[in-house]
Design a protein around this motif. Structure first.
Motif, PDB file in Angstrom:
ATOM      1  N   ARG A  61       2.229   8.760  12.489  1.00 23.67           N
ATOM      2  CA  ARG A  61       3.246   7.906  11.657  1.00 23.67           C
ATOM      3  C   ARG A  61       2.901   6.281  11.199  1.00 23.67           C
ATOM      4  NH1 ARG A  61       8.219   5.166  15.914  1.00 23.67           N
ATOM      5  NH2 ARG A  61       6.261   5.292  17.269  1.00 23.67           N
ATOM      6  N   VAL A  62       3.203   6.482   9.913  1.00 24.73           N
ATOM      7  CA  VAL A  62       3.323   5.283   9.035  1.00 24.73           C
ATOM      8  C   VAL A  62       3.521   4.359   9.638  1.00 24.73           C
ATOM      9  CG1 VAL A  62       1.980   4.728   6.854  1.00 24.73           C
ATOM     10  CG2 VAL A  62       2.381   6.883   7.579  1.00 24.73           C
ATOM     11  N   VAL A  63       2.652   2.996   9.703  1.00 19.86           N
ATOM     12  CA  VAL A  63       3.128   1.660   9.764  1.00 19.86           C
ATOM     13  C   VAL A  63       2.947   0.702   8.651  1.00 19.86           C
ATOM     14  CG1 VAL A  63       2.643  -0.767  11.609  1.00 19.86           C
ATOM     15  CG2 VAL A  63       2.779   1.800  12.541  1.00 19.86           C
ATOM     16  N   PRO A  64       3.600   0.605   7.503  1.00 24.98           N
ATOM     17  CA  PRO A  64       3.465  -0.754   6.491  1.00 24.98           C
ATOM     18  C   PRO A  64       2.537  -1.850   6.761  1.00 24.98           C
ATOM     19  CG  PRO A  64       5.557   0.151   6.433  1.00 24.98           C
ATOM     20  CD  PRO A  64       5.356   0.529   7.937  1.00 24.98           C
TER      21      PRO A  64
ATOM     22  N   ILE B 166      -8.280   6.035  12.307  1.00 24.17           N
ATOM     23  CA  ILE B 166      -7.232   5.107  11.207  1.00 24.17           C
ATOM     24  C   ILE B 166      -7.291   5.432   9.454  1.00 24.17           C
ATOM     25  CG2 ILE B 166      -6.982   2.612  11.008  1.00 24.17           C
ATOM     26  CD1 ILE B 166      -7.941   1.707  13.431  1.00 24.17           C
ATOM     27  N   LYS B 167      -5.806   6.492   9.904  1.00 19.37           N
ATOM     28  CA  LYS B 167      -6.298   7.103   8.355  1.00 19.37           C
ATOM     29  C   LYS B 167      -5.504   5.644   7.019  1.00 19.37           C
ATOM     30  CE  LYS B 167      -7.306  11.606   9.307  1.00 19.37           C
ATOM     31  NZ  LYS B 167      -6.699  12.789   9.094  1.00 19.37           N
ATOM     32  N   THR B 168      -5.486   5.804   6.133  1.00 22.40           N
ATOM     33  CA  THR B 168      -5.329   4.893   4.616  1.00 22.40           C
ATOM     34  C   THR B 168      -4.018   5.756   4.778  1.00 22.40           C
ATOM     35  OG1 THR B 168      -7.116   2.755   4.638  1.00 22.40           O
ATOM     36  CG2 THR B 168      -5.152   3.132   2.799  1.00 22.40           C
ATOM     37  N   VAL B 169      -2.861   4.971   4.306  1.00 23.23           N
ATOM     38  CA  VAL B 169      -2.151   5.630   3.737  1.00 23.23           C
ATOM     39  C   VAL B 169      -1.942   4.524   2.116  1.00 23.23           C
ATOM     40  CG1 VAL B 169       0.172   6.457   3.296  1.00 23.23           C
ATOM     41  CG2 VAL B 169      -0.608   6.450   5.128  1.00 23.23           C
ATOM     42  N   ARG B 170      -1.980   5.279   1.053  1.00 22.11           N
ATOM     43  CA  ARG B 170      -2.758   4.199  -0.351  1.00 22.11           C
ATOM     44  C   ARG B 170      -0.579   3.711  -0.685  1.00 22.11           C
ATOM     45  NH1 ARG B 170      -6.882   3.694  -3.037  1.00 22.11           N
ATOM     46  NH2 ARG B 170      -8.183   5.188  -2.507  1.00 22.11           N
ATOM     47  N   GLY B 171      -1.301   2.358  -0.519  1.00 25.99           N
ATOM     48  CA  GLY B 171       0.398   1.703  -0.841  1.00 25.99           C
ATOM     49  C   GLY B 171       1.434   1.360  -0.745  1.00 25.99           C
TER      50      GLY B 171
ATOM     51  N   GLY C 224       0.109   1.572   4.034  1.00 27.29           N
ATOM     52  CA  GLY C 224       0.016   0.804   5.305  1.00 27.29           C
ATOM     53  C   GLY C 224      -1.201   1.891   5.663  1.00 27.29           C
ATOM     54  N   TYR C 225      -0.789   2.360   7.448  1.00 30.10           N
ATOM     55  CA  TYR C 225      -1.807   3.001   8.372  1.00 30.10           C
ATOM     56  C   TYR C 225      -1.807   3.670   9.213  1.00 30.10           C
ATOM     57  CZ  TYR C 225      -5.837  -0.646   6.002  1.00 30.10           C
ATOM     58  OH  TYR C 225      -5.952  -0.731   5.625  1.00 30.10           O
ATOM     59  N   VAL C 226      -2.105   4.612   9.267  1.00 25.12           N
ATOM     60  CA  VAL C 226      -1.149   5.700  10.835  1.00 25.12           C
ATOM     61  C   VAL C 226      -2.907   6.559  11.453  1.00 25.12           C
ATOM     62  CG1 VAL C 226      -2.124   7.928   8.868  1.00 25.12           C
ATOM     63  CG2 VAL C 226      -0.111   7.704  11.073  1.00 25.12           C
ATOM     64  N   LEU C 227      -2.336   6.406  12.712  1.00 21.81           N
ATOM     65  CA  LEU C 227      -3.501   6.066  13.626  1.00 21.81           C
ATOM     66  C   LEU C 227      -3.636   8.285  14.055  1.00 21.81           C
ATOM     67  CD1 LEU C 227      -5.033   4.681  16.173  1.00 21.81           C
ATOM     68  CD2 LEU C 227      -4.296   7.178  16.917  1.00 21.81           C
ATOM     69  N   ALA C 228      -4.574   9.010  13.612  1.00 17.09           N
ATOM     70  CA  ALA C 228      -4.177  10.458  13.947  1.00 17.09           C
ATOM     71  C   ALA C 228      -3.637  10.520  15.395  1.00 17.09           C
ATOM     72  CB  ALA C 228      -5.312  10.931  13.269  1.00 17.09           C
ATOM     73  N   LYS C 229      -2.690  12.065  15.001  1.00 13.42           N
ATOM     74  CA  LYS C 229      -2.655  12.236  16.468  1.00 13.42           C
ATOM     75  C   LYS C 229      -3.755  12.664  17.502  1.00 13.42           C
ATOM     76  CE  LYS C 229       2.652  12.579  16.755  1.00 13.42           C
ATOM     77  NZ  LYS C 229       3.475  13.588  17.269  1.00 13.42           N
ATOM     78  N   ASP C 230      -4.487  14.022  16.378  1.00 20.14           N
ATOM     79  CA  ASP C 230      -5.390  14.267  16.954  1.00 20.14           C
ATOM     80  C   ASP C 230      -7.019  14.112  16.839  1.00 20.14           C
ATOM     81  OD1 ASP C 230      -3.479  16.259  17.886  1.00 20.14           O
ATOM     82  OD2 ASP C 230      -4.038  17.494  15.068  1.00 20.14           O
TER      83      ASP C 230
END
Length: 224
Positions: A169-172, A211-216, A218-224
């Protein structure tokens, strides 16, 4: 059992002002008048937290914080001039866990201190999280990558746990510190980005796959 706290501050009046109030609330205070003697005290004794003034002659608090973090994960609360955001940002980037702006009331300082101590010594049952090759023991506040321990600052650890608990899930960006239980730290989005950058470096997440950046957003931690 009283918590042992080291105050590093060149203001000779401050230990007198704080010692009695903190002592009545389960905190044993030791004072050092400058950076070198504060570092020496840390070498010679065990402390649960450090209160560290930024503005000191000679070795300033930022340099002291840098040297503490090179050897220890003891919680550090920076004491900064009111409104001086630069010192707060730099201190947190160096690994400080919180800051209190001067002048402050002993009651405010005690509240911040208790919050930091709760995070460093949580009275909870052990909980473990895992994501890829990263494993986290919540109760012991231990992080391992590929079986090897990784040293994180208090705020880096809390951010990692917040992301792991919300994997997929993306965390702003502007909500991440609050999600990590650090709503008392308000320094702007830039500091969040710095902590994420440090986390990626320490976890070996380069290029970012965990830990991936969702541009504009926040961030999301990959499940796999």
């Amino acid at each position: 059992m009283a918590s042992r706290v080291l105050l590093i501050d060149d203001d000779a009046r401050l230990p007198e002002l704080l010692a009695s109030y903190l002592g009545q609330n389960g905190v044993s205070l030791t004072a050092a008048p400058d950076g070198p003697r504060g570092l020496q005290a840390l070498e010679q004794g065990a402390y649960d937290a450090v209160l560290l003034d930024v503005m000191m002659p000679g070795m300033d608090g930022l340099e002291v914080c840098r040297r503490i973090r090179a050897k220890s994960n003891v919680p550090v609360i920076m004491l900064t001039a009111r409104g001086d955001e630069t010192d707060r940002v730099v201190g947190l980037e160096l690994g400080a866990d919180d800051y209190v702006a001067k002048p402050f009331s002993p009651r405010e300082l005690l509240a911040r201190l208790k919050a930091v101590l709760r995070r460093s010594r949580p009275d909870v049952l052990s909980e473990e999280l895992a994501a890829g090759e990263v494993k986290v023991d919540i109760g012991a506040r231990i992080v391992n990558v590929k079986g090897a321990p990784v040293d994180l600052t208090g705020i880096e650890f809390d951010i990692l746990v917040a992301l792991m608990r919300r994997a997929g899930r993306v965390v702003p960006r502007d909500a991440l510190l609050s999600e990590a239980g650090r709503s008392d730290v308000v320094v702007g989005e830039r500091t969040v980005d710095v902590h994420i950058s440090h986390l990626r470096q320490k976890l070996g997440d380069d290029p970012p796959r965990l830990i991936k950046t969702v541009r504009g957003v926040g961030y999301v931690l990959a499940k796999d």
